[in-house]
Scaffold this motif. Sequence first.
Motif, short mmCIF file in Angstrom:
data_model
loop_
_atom_site.label_atom_id
_atom_site.label_comp_id
_atom_site.label_asym_id
_atom_site.label_seq_id
_atom_site.Cartn_x
_atom_site.Cartn_y
_atom_site.Cartn_z
N GLY A 257 15.49 2.09 -21.00
CA GLY A 257 15.86 3.47 -20.64
C GLY A 257 15.54 4.46 -21.74
N GLN B 153 20.37 1.06 -14.37
CA GLN B 153 19.29 1.53 -13.50
C GLN B 153 18.09 0.59 -13.60
OE1 GLN B 153 19.43 5.66 -14.01
NE2 GLN B 153 17.50 6.03 -12.99
N THR C 233 13.27 6.46 -22.19
CA THR C 233 12.78 7.78 -21.78
C THR C 233 13.88 8.59 -21.10
OG1 THR C 233 12.04 6.88 -19.66
CG2 THR C 233 10.43 6.88 -21.44
N GLY C 234 15.08 8.00 -21.00
CA GLY C 234 16.17 8.68 -20.30
C GLY C 234 17.07 9.48 -21.23
N ASN C 235 18.07 10.10 -20.65
CA ASN C 235 18.96 10.99 -21.42
C ASN C 235 19.67 10.24 -22.55
OD1 ASN C 235 18.61 13.37 -19.75
ND2 ASN C 235 19.73 12.26 -18.17
N VAL C 236 20.25 9.09 -22.23
CA VAL C 236 21.01 8.36 -23.25
C VAL C 236 20.07 7.53 -24.13
CG1 VAL C 236 22.90 6.74 -23.68
CG2 VAL C 236 23.01 8.26 -21.69
N PHE D 34 27.95 13.04 -17.08
CA PHE D 34 27.13 13.49 -18.20
C PHE D 34 26.92 15.01 -18.16
CE2 PHE D 34 24.19 9.45 -18.47
CZ PHE D 34 25.32 8.65 -18.59
N ASN E 282 23.85 16.17 -16.23
CA ASN E 282 23.82 16.36 -14.77
C ASN E 282 23.52 17.82 -14.43
OD1 ASN E 282 24.47 13.69 -14.61
ND2 ASN E 282 26.58 13.98 -13.95
N LYS F 238 5.05 7.97 -21.79
CA LYS F 238 6.24 8.81 -21.96
C LYS F 238 6.91 8.63 -23.32
CE LYS F 238 8.33 7.98 -17.75
NZ LYS F 238 9.41 8.08 -16.79
N HIS G 115 28.16 -1.43 -11.20
CA HIS G 115 28.12 -1.56 -12.66
C HIS G 115 29.00 -2.73 -13.12
CE1 HIS G 115 26.57 2.56 -12.32
NE2 HIS G 115 26.12 2.45 -13.55
N THR H 4 9.57 0.34 -21.47
CA THR H 4 9.38 1.41 -20.48
C THR H 4 8.31 1.01 -19.46
OG1 THR H 4 8.64 3.72 -20.16
CG2 THR H 4 7.73 2.55 -22.06
N ARG H 5 8.42 1.61 -18.28
CA ARG H 5 7.37 1.38 -17.28
C ARG H 5 6.15 2.22 -17.60
NH1 ARG H 5 11.02 2.90 -12.31
NH2 ARG H 5 11.63 4.36 -13.93
N SER I 78 27.41 1.40 -18.78
CA SER I 78 28.14 1.23 -17.52
C SER I 78 28.66 2.60 -17.07
CB SER I 78 29.27 0.22 -17.75
OG SER I 78 29.94 -0.09 -16.57
N ASP J 170 8.91 -3.65 -16.52
CA ASP J 170 9.81 -3.16 -15.48
C ASP J 170 11.04 -4.05 -15.47
OD1 ASP J 170 11.08 -2.61 -12.99
OD2 ASP J 170 9.19 -1.83 -12.21
N LEU J 171 12.23 -3.45 -15.52
CA LEU J 171 13.45 -4.27 -15.54
C LEU J 171 13.60 -5.08 -14.26
CD1 LEU J 171 16.01 -1.78 -17.15
CD2 LEU J 171 15.16 -3.91 -18.13
N1 LIG Z 1 24.88 10.77 -14.81
C1 LIG Z 1 26.16 10.47 -14.95
O1 LIG Z 1 27.07 11.33 -14.85
C2 LIG Z 1 26.56 9.04 -15.27
C3 LIG Z 1 27.90 8.72 -15.43
C4 LIG Z 1 28.27 7.41 -15.77
C5 LIG Z 1 27.29 6.44 -15.93
N2 LIG Z 1 25.98 6.76 -15.75
C6 LIG Z 1 24.95 5.70 -15.95
O2 LIG Z 1 23.87 6.24 -16.67
C7 LIG Z 1 22.67 6.01 -15.97
C8 LIG Z 1 21.70 7.15 -16.21
O3 LIG Z 1 21.43 7.23 -17.60
P1 LIG Z 1 20.41 8.33 -18.12
O4 LIG Z 1 20.83 9.66 -17.62
O5 LIG Z 1 20.24 8.13 -19.58
O6 LIG Z 1 19.07 7.87 -17.37
P2 LIG Z 1 17.86 8.77 -16.85
O7 LIG Z 1 17.67 9.92 -17.77
O8 LIG Z 1 18.05 8.99 -15.41
O9 LIG Z 1 16.64 7.78 -17.07
C9 LIG Z 1 16.53 6.57 -16.37
C10 LIG Z 1 15.93 5.53 -17.30
O10 LIG Z 1 15.97 4.27 -16.62
C11 LIG Z 1 14.75 3.63 -16.82
N3 LIG Z 1 14.46 2.81 -15.65
C12 LIG Z 1 14.75 3.08 -14.36
N4 LIG Z 1 14.28 2.08 -13.58
C13 LIG Z 1 13.67 1.19 -14.41
C14 LIG Z 1 13.01 -0.04 -14.20
N5 LIG Z 1 12.86 -0.56 -12.97
N6 LIG Z 1 12.53 -0.70 -15.28
C15 LIG Z 1 12.66 -0.17 -16.53
N7 LIG Z 1 13.31 0.97 -16.79
C16 LIG Z 1 13.79 1.65 -15.74
C17 LIG Z 1 13.71 4.75 -16.96
O11 LIG Z 1 12.70 4.24 -17.79
P3 LIG Z 1 11.11 4.43 -17.55
O12 LIG Z 1 10.92 5.47 -16.49
O13 LIG Z 1 10.61 4.85 -18.89
O14 LIG Z 1 10.61 3.07 -17.19
C18 LIG Z 1 14.50 5.86 -17.65
O15 LIG Z 1 14.36 5.78 -19.05
C19 LIG Z 1 23.06 5.87 -14.49
O16 LIG Z 1 22.12 5.12 -13.78
C20 LIG Z 1 24.40 5.17 -14.62
O17 LIG Z 1 24.17 3.78 -14.74
C21 LIG Z 1 25.59 8.04 -15.43
#
Ligand SMILES: NC(=O)c1ccc[n+]([C@@H]2O[C@H](COP(=O)([O-])OP(=O)(O)OC[C@H]3O[C@@H](n4cnc5c(N)ncnc54)[C@H](OP(=O)(O)O)[C@@H]3O)[C@@H](O)[C@H]2O)c1
Length: 299
Positions: free
Chosen positions: A26, A91, A28-31, A154, A157, A55, A132, A50-51, A117, A69-70
């Motif tokens: 993850g 995710q 490339t994601g927010n956390v 978060f 959002n 990025k 989760h 990363t996929r 989680s 890919d996870l």
């Molecule tokens: N948003 C909220 O309010 C909230 C609250 C509580 C918990 N959460 C948890 O936090 C997660 C979101 O975190 P975030 O905002 O940091 O994520 P995000 O910015 O949405 O980014 C998603 C990340 O997941 C990776 N990913 C998705 N599918 C994948 C796959 N098949 N293989 C490899 N990597 C994969 C992507 O990597 P690549 O594209 O680089 O492969 C990307 O880096 C939610 O799914 C949930 O579990 C969220």
Amino acid sequence: MKQEMRSGKKTKQQKEETNTMYLVTGATGNVGSEVVEQLLAGRKKVRVFTRDPGKVAHWNDRVEVVAGDLQQPDTFAQALADVEAIFLMHQGPDLEVCKQLVAAGKDKGNPRIAFLSTILASAPDSQIGKLHKDKEDAIRESGLPGTFVRPGGFMTNLYWWIGTIKTENVVRNPMGTGRLASIAPEDIAAVAVKAMTQDLPDEVFELTGGELLSVPQQVDILAKVLGKPIQCVDVPTETAIQDLLRIGLPAQAAAAIGASFEAIRDGRVTVVKDTVEKVLGRRPMTFETWARRHALRFV
Ligand SMILES: NC(=O)c1ccc[n+]([C@@H]2O[C@H](COP(=O)([O-])OP(=O)(O)OC[C@H]3O[C@@H](n4cnc5c(N)ncnc54)[C@H](OP(=O)(O)O)[C@@H]3O)[C@@H](O)[C@H]2O)c1
């Protein structure tokens, strides 16, 4: 020890530290992107998974990159060599695949896992919480040392509002004046990094930000930060779900988020945890600080 430092030789501890590898999914994601930045700031070796390696090109040779890919455990197994700890996302993998990822970790030296989680994992009726919690349990049952970082909503959002803020100076709000202590991914990442790099006394960390704010209050702060008026327009949950679908969220996620909008609107999640302060020894990032850091995203 001092002599060794003066002579330029590394101590055993320094050598171990230099060779210790941390794997971040993850990234490339927010956390995950914050986890990478904070590990690098702590002079740790980082491998990102990363996929799309394009990025993560901005990190150049500061990180190792594994494309995968996870949902495909064999690609994940290739990223596990000499890994001390993993930041793992919900995710991507389904439960059965998650069990395979964990088994691959067991085969490759029992790394610690800091699992991203959700605070809903302890809510018995939450479907998203159960998804989760099942993965948390798969990690627990494997015997790998796991830490479960359970944030609430978060601050990122608010990126869902970028489109209407840019085009109409409007936020469409399904949450009324319900309040939430949303948390900055920077703080979630800081707790995860601590769990990856140190022995923490607890297994579960429920995290929120430090201030309960309604959407209209957040919009007022964002308008001040951006220096322009933004109107907050009440909409029904269903309209908000349609908005999420339009910006590309999957139907199941949009429906689950719609349910959480209603929980916030009805005052069912007005909880503030002091975990960030306890673990990090400082207050959580305020919404205004977060908004100033990320203001460019909204213009
Ligand atoms: N948003 C909220 O309010 C909230 C609250 C509580 C918990 N959460 C948890 O936090 C997660 C979101 O975190 P975030 O905002 O940091 O994520 P995000 O910015 O949405 O980014 C998603 C990340 O997941 C990776 N990913 C998705 N599918 C994948 C796959 N098949 N293989 C490899 N990597 C994969 C992507 O990597 P690549 O594209 O680089 O492969 C990307 O880096 C939610 O799914 C949930 O579990 C969220």
